[in-house]
Design a protein around this motif. Structure first.
Motif, mmCIF file in Angstrom:
data_model
loop_
_atom_site.group_PDB
_atom_site.id
_atom_site.type_symbol
_atom_site.label_atom_id
_atom_site.label_comp_id
_atom_site.label_asym_id
_atom_site.label_seq_id
_atom_site.Cartn_x
_atom_site.Cartn_y
_atom_site.Cartn_z
ATOM 1 N N PHE A 1 52.858 16.433 5.685
ATOM 2 C CA PHE A 1 53.859 16.938 5.721
ATOM 3 C C PHE A 1 54.188 18.407 5.833
ATOM 4 C CE2 PHE A 1 53.269 17.334 1.136
ATOM 5 C CZ PHE A 1 52.746 18.609 0.376
ATOM 6 N N ILE A 2 55.493 18.729 6.176
ATOM 7 C CA ILE A 2 55.661 20.447 6.525
ATOM 8 C C ILE A 2 56.518 20.648 5.464
ATOM 9 C CG2 ILE A 2 55.725 22.742 7.931
ATOM 10 C CD1 ILE A 2 54.334 21.202 10.133
ATOM 11 N N ASN B 1 63.636 21.284 14.216
ATOM 12 C CA ASN B 1 63.289 20.522 14.873
ATOM 13 C C ASN B 1 61.413 21.097 15.525
ATOM 14 O OD1 ASN B 1 64.980 18.372 15.390
ATOM 15 N ND2 ASN B 1 66.127 19.297 17.080
ATOM 16 N N PHE B 2 61.449 21.878 15.510
ATOM 17 C CA PHE B 2 59.645 22.850 15.637
ATOM 18 C C PHE B 2 59.452 22.742 14.570
ATOM 19 C CE2 PHE B 2 57.775 26.251 14.323
ATOM 20 C CZ PHE B 2 56.380 26.577 14.887
ATOM 21 N N LEU C 1 54.212 18.253 13.344
ATOM 22 C CA LEU C 1 54.022 17.617 12.537
ATOM 23 C C LEU C 1 53.631 16.038 13.540
ATOM 24 C CD1 LEU C 1 52.686 16.780 10.013
ATOM 25 C CD2 LEU C 1 55.060 15.613 9.871
ATOM 26 N N ASP C 2 54.655 16.027 13.994
ATOM 27 C CA ASP C 2 54.078 14.302 15.436
ATOM 28 C C ASP C 2 53.347 15.279 16.080
ATOM 29 O OD1 ASP C 2 56.397 13.875 13.638
ATOM 30 O OD2 ASP C 2 58.323 14.245 15.478
ATOM 31 N N PHE C 3 53.077 15.950 16.934
ATOM 32 C CA PHE C 3 51.859 16.676 17.324
ATOM 33 C C PHE C 3 50.671 16.359 16.686
ATOM 34 C CE2 PHE C 3 48.400 18.828 18.426
ATOM 35 C CZ PHE C 3 48.709 18.889 19.587
ATOM 36 N N PHE C 4 50.488 16.674 15.135
ATOM 37 C CA PHE C 4 49.098 16.363 14.479
ATOM 38 C C PHE C 4 49.372 15.214 14.328
ATOM 39 C CE2 PHE C 4 48.105 15.535 9.862
ATOM 40 C CZ PHE C 4 46.622 16.223 10.108
ATOM 41 N N PRO D 1 41.801 8.219 7.350
ATOM 42 C CA PRO D 1 42.889 8.898 8.110
ATOM 43 C C PRO D 1 43.014 9.995 7.724
ATOM 44 C CG PRO D 1 43.693 6.924 6.569
ATOM 45 C CD PRO D 1 42.390 6.830 6.429
ATOM 46 N N TRP D 2 43.523 10.955 8.619
ATOM 47 C CA TRP D 2 44.198 12.662 8.396
ATOM 48 C C TRP D 2 44.860 12.584 7.310
ATOM 49 C CZ3 TRP D 2 41.910 15.089 13.028
ATOM 50 C CH2 TRP D 2 40.391 14.646 13.657
ATOM 51 N N SER D 3 44.890 13.347 6.885
ATOM 52 C CA SER D 3 46.001 14.440 6.465
ATOM 53 C C SER D 3 46.637 15.782 6.343
ATOM 54 C CB SER D 3 46.564 13.461 5.270
ATOM 55 O OG SER D 3 45.450 14.212 4.031
ATOM 56 N N MET D 4 46.821 16.719 6.434
ATOM 57 C CA MET D 4 47.613 17.499 6.237
ATOM 58 C C MET D 4 48.842 17.948 5.135
ATOM 59 S SD MET D 4 48.751 19.990 8.998
ATOM 60 C CE MET D 4 50.026 19.117 9.606
#
Length: 273
Positions: free
Chosen positions: A60-61, A110-111, A116-119, A134-137
């Motif tokens: 998530f961001i 949206n930015f 996040l979608d790119f990651f 699974p990767w996570s951020m």
């Protein structure tokens, strides 16, 4: 009441309503100017899955950023530009493969969703190919407004393979008049003297015995000479320095924090408003 009066009032209200609806939000010419929120906030999240889809991890961001004051889409102060640009740069650093055309101080929900979608797309490709964990951020951007400056907190954690993830906690201070990033020298008139004053606090707060050097205890200060850094903030009458993992010690050493009461700085402290 006379029926004609009812008709007149209805007609007047209808005309006012139509006129107001035609005005764009934030138009300075409107009788009641729409002023959007100064600080927008939100959160975007998603998941990365194991190759067999049996397990997943959330990313998530969580964000805050400044919005333009009016429909002109232009910031009304330089410090808001500076804060948003720093957020943009931090995002660009995290998503280094996603090259952006240019920096911008105009951010949108949206930015952050797009980043996040790119990651997640890249993470899923790697996890599927490697059949790995699974990767996570987790990224957080938080704005704190003070009288004369603004503090941007940027904290995060990520795991992109390997033995463990990494985490960080960063602080940036911006002058409200000029918008420039404030450094320690804007508040302290002698950094070398501060380093000497800070050493006993650092030893005490990290429980380092007097007969053991910093290097022997596991810290990486060059020449065993303690130095503060530029990752600092003010809180509850203290100046707080934060050293992230790998900055002055191995990952196992975790985060190191140094707290010094402002009242103990004496003439070294130039003051804050």
């Amino acid at each position: 009441m006379n029926p004609l009066v009812y008709v007149s009032l209805f007609t007047l209200l209808a005309l006012v309503s139509c006129k107001s609806a035609d005005l764009p939000l934030g138009d300075e010419s409107a009788d009641q100017v729409y002023i959007p929120k100064r600080i927008e906030s939100g959160k975007t999240s998603g998941y990365c899955y194991t190759a067999d889809k049996a397990d997943s991890s959330e990313s998530f961001i969580s964000f805050e950023y400044y919005t333009p004051q009016f429909s002109s889409n232009v910031m009304d102060s330089s410090y808001k530009d500076s804060v948003n640009t720093m957020i943009y740069r931090m995002i660009q650093f995290e998503f280094i493969e996603d090259m952006f055309d240019q920096e911008t101080s105009i951010l949108t929900d949206n930015f952050f969703s797009a980043r996040l979608d790119f990651f997640l797309r890249n993470a899923q490709e790697e996890v599927d190919y490697l059949e790995s964990t699974p990767w996570s951020m987790e990224l957080n951007f938080h704005i704190v407004e003070k009288k004369s400056f603004v503090r941007l907190n940027h904290t995060g954690w990520d795991y992109t393979g390997g033995a463990h993830g990494n985490y960080w906690d960063m602080y940036h201070l911006f002058d409200k008049k000029s918008g420039r990033i404030l450094s320690l020298s804007d508040f302290i008139n002698d950094i070398d003297a501060l380093n000497r004053l800070a050493l006993p606090y650092f030893r005490e707060q990290n429980e380092i015995p007097d007969d053991i050097t910093l290097e022997e205890y596991g810290f990486w200060f060059q020449g065993d000479a303690f130095e503060v850094n530029e990752n600092f903030y003010f809180e509850n009458g203290n100046i707080v320095f934060l050293f992230n993992p790998y900055e002055i010690a191995p990952y196992a050493g975790g985060t190191s924090e140094l707290i010094i009461p402002l009242s103990d700085l004496g003439d070294l402290f130039l003051g804050i408003e």
